[in-house]
Design an enzyme around this catalytic site. Structure first.
Site, PDB file in Angstrom:
ATOM      1  N   HIS A   1      13.261  97.740 -15.414  1.00 56.06           N
ATOM      2  CA  HIS A   1      14.076  98.782 -15.369  1.00 56.06           C
ATOM      3  C   HIS A   1      15.774  99.053 -15.093  1.00 56.06           C
ATOM      4  O   HIS A   1      16.568  97.271 -15.652  1.00 56.06           O
ATOM      5  CB  HIS A   1      13.523  98.462 -14.214  1.00 56.06           C
ATOM      6  CG  HIS A   1      13.807 100.386 -13.257  1.00 56.06           C
ATOM      7  ND1 HIS A   1      15.287 100.889 -12.986  1.00 56.06           N
ATOM      8  CD2 HIS A   1      12.723 100.942 -13.213  1.00 56.06           C
ATOM      9  CE1 HIS A   1      15.464 102.178 -12.663  1.00 56.06           C
ATOM     10  NE2 HIS A   1      13.868 102.255 -12.600  1.00 56.06           N
TER      11      HIS A   1
ATOM     12  N   ASP B   1       6.009 103.025 -12.771  1.00 55.19           N
ATOM     13  CA  ASP B   1       5.091 103.474 -13.976  1.00 55.19           C
ATOM     14  C   ASP B   1       3.721 102.504 -14.505  1.00 55.19           C
ATOM     15  O   ASP B   1       2.587 102.799 -14.456  1.00 55.19           O
ATOM     16  CB  ASP B   1       5.918 103.940 -15.759  1.00 55.19           C
ATOM     17  CG  ASP B   1       6.730 104.857 -15.305  1.00 55.19           C
ATOM     18  OD1 ASP B   1       5.832 105.467 -14.289  1.00 55.19           O
ATOM     19  OD2 ASP B   1       7.436 104.549 -15.645  1.00 55.19           O
TER      20      ASP B   1
END
Ligand code: COA
Length: 372
Positions: free
Chosen positions: A260, A314
């Site tokens: 991320h 996700d």
């Protein structure tokens, strides 16, 4: 003043905002100063949406009034559903959602942006109608009529009912509601920036949301959870995990659902989603993909933990959605159902101190040439 060009505006503040904050090194996400873990445990999506948009948790009376307004605006006009029936069934549900959200602006076209009643009306309509439009397109593209919203069901349960044409299990509905809370807002990402740029022109909120939906639809923003499911299917069994990851690392390929830009530890939303996936598997049936996912988390930590690469939001959300009976190409529209709360909060915040976005550029083309 000469400014350095930063591709993607990396590191450049695009707004001042009090809506949400992320501490990527400690793994902390807060909406209006409240930790995401606390909201996931104690709140509902509608209460969280109210908090994001109006800045404070509602009283029980305020929440009841908001819930009731949203409930009474869930239906879509027959001309909107007629329009949706003309969409090609092979079209992507995000494109259908973008077109339908924009179409709402044709029906509710007044732009009274200084009037709090207009603002509230638009917030209620968008939050109420977007799930109905997502579910309607899903049924229509399969040749069925849309299911009308069921008034005695709350927000999340009603969406699952419209999608699957049957009332959902209470645990499934609560878990879906928590998924919406987790995806409702996440600081200055691409779709939120897009919403704020569009809002800054003082256009209508339906155009703001349609623009944000279009931005969310790209594979670099929403959509990684769809790819996580494809990856788990391709890996097939726990024994294949290590060779799969080693192969990715050798090819310098990204492992979906990991890493991320902001979080350098496990994304707090991934931890909550993992717990929810476990609850679903306990209650219904175990899932072999979950075993593969857990092994992946172990091996990726061993290989890439030193670079701060951990599961992101996700990684586990797709497994939860699949267990709830949601088709993979609806994962991003569901993200949009949740994120509309954040987009509307940013729309409102942008209007409060608006200045139209008009950045500059670094010109690197030709200048006029004088012919002799
Ligand atoms: N798999 C393998 N390696 C990864 C990785 C992943 N998913 N994510 C980052 N890395 C590695 C990079 O190769 C890079 O290594 P290097 O320094 O040796 O070159 C390092 O970690 C830093 O990565 P970088 O690409 O600079 O991070 P970023 O902040 O630009 O990218 C993402 C963040 C999300 C775009 C990236 O992690 C990614 O593509 N993840 C997979 C897609 C995904 O799950 N997206 C959903 C995000 S919520």
């Amino acid at each position: 003043m000469v400014c350095e060009f930063k591709p993607g505006l990396d590191g450049i503040p695009a707004a001042q905002s009090s809506i949400s904050s992320v501490d990527g090194h400690s793994g902390i996400l807060e909406y209006r100063g409240i930790r995401i873990e606390e909201l996931a445990e104690k709140s509902t999506f509608l209460e969280t949406a109210y908090l994001l948009i109006w800045g404070e948790l509602p009283t029980s009376e305020e929440l009841a009034a908001f819930e009731s307004e949203v409930r009474s605006h869930r239906r879509i006009k027959y001309r909107i559903s007629d329009m949706m029936k003309c969409f090609p069934e092979s079209g992507h549900p995000m494109d259908a959602l973008q077109a339908s959200a924009a179409a709402l602006g044709l029906f509710y076209s007044r732009r009274d942006l200084n009037n709090p009643i207009y603002i509230r009306d638009a917030v209620v309509r968008l939050i109420a109608k977007i799930p109905t439009m997502v579910a309607a397109f899903q049924l229509m593209r399969n040749g069925n009529d849309a299911v009308r919203p069921q008034d005695d069901l709350d927000y999340a349960a009603n969406f699952l009912y419209m999608l699957n044409e049957k009332e959902p299990d209470a645990l499934a509905a609560r878990i879906f509601d928590i998924c919406l809370i987790l995806h409702a807002e996440h600081t200055m990402n691409a779709s939120t920036f897009s919403a704020r740029v569009t809002a800054s022109t003082l256009t209508d909120p339906y155009a703001v949301v349609a623009s944000a939906v279009g931005t969310l639809g790209g594979p670099l923003h929403g959509g990684a959870n769809e790819e996580v499911i494809q990856m788990l299917e391709a890996i097939g069994c726990v024994e294949n995990v290590r060779p799969y990851i080693e192969d990715c690392l050798e090819r310098k390929a990204k492992i979906m659902g990991f890493g991320h830009r902001v979080y350098k530890v496990k994304d707090p939303r991934a931890t909550i989603l993992q717990n929810m996936a476990e609850k679903l598997f306990d209650k219904f049936s175990p899932d072999k993909y979950y075993d593969i996912a857990q092994e992946m988390e172990r091996v990726v930590e061993e290989k890439l933990g030193h670079k701060g690469i951990y599961p992101n939001v996700d990684f586990y959300s797709g497994l939860v959605y699949l267990k709830l009976g949601i088709p993979t190409d609806l994962f991003t529209p569901i993200f949009a159902i949740a994120r509309v709360a954040g987009w509307l909060a940013h729309w409102k915040e942008q209007l409060e101190e608006n200045r139209i976005y008009r950045p500059t550029q670094v010109y690197n083309g030709k200048h006029s040439i004088l012919y002799t």
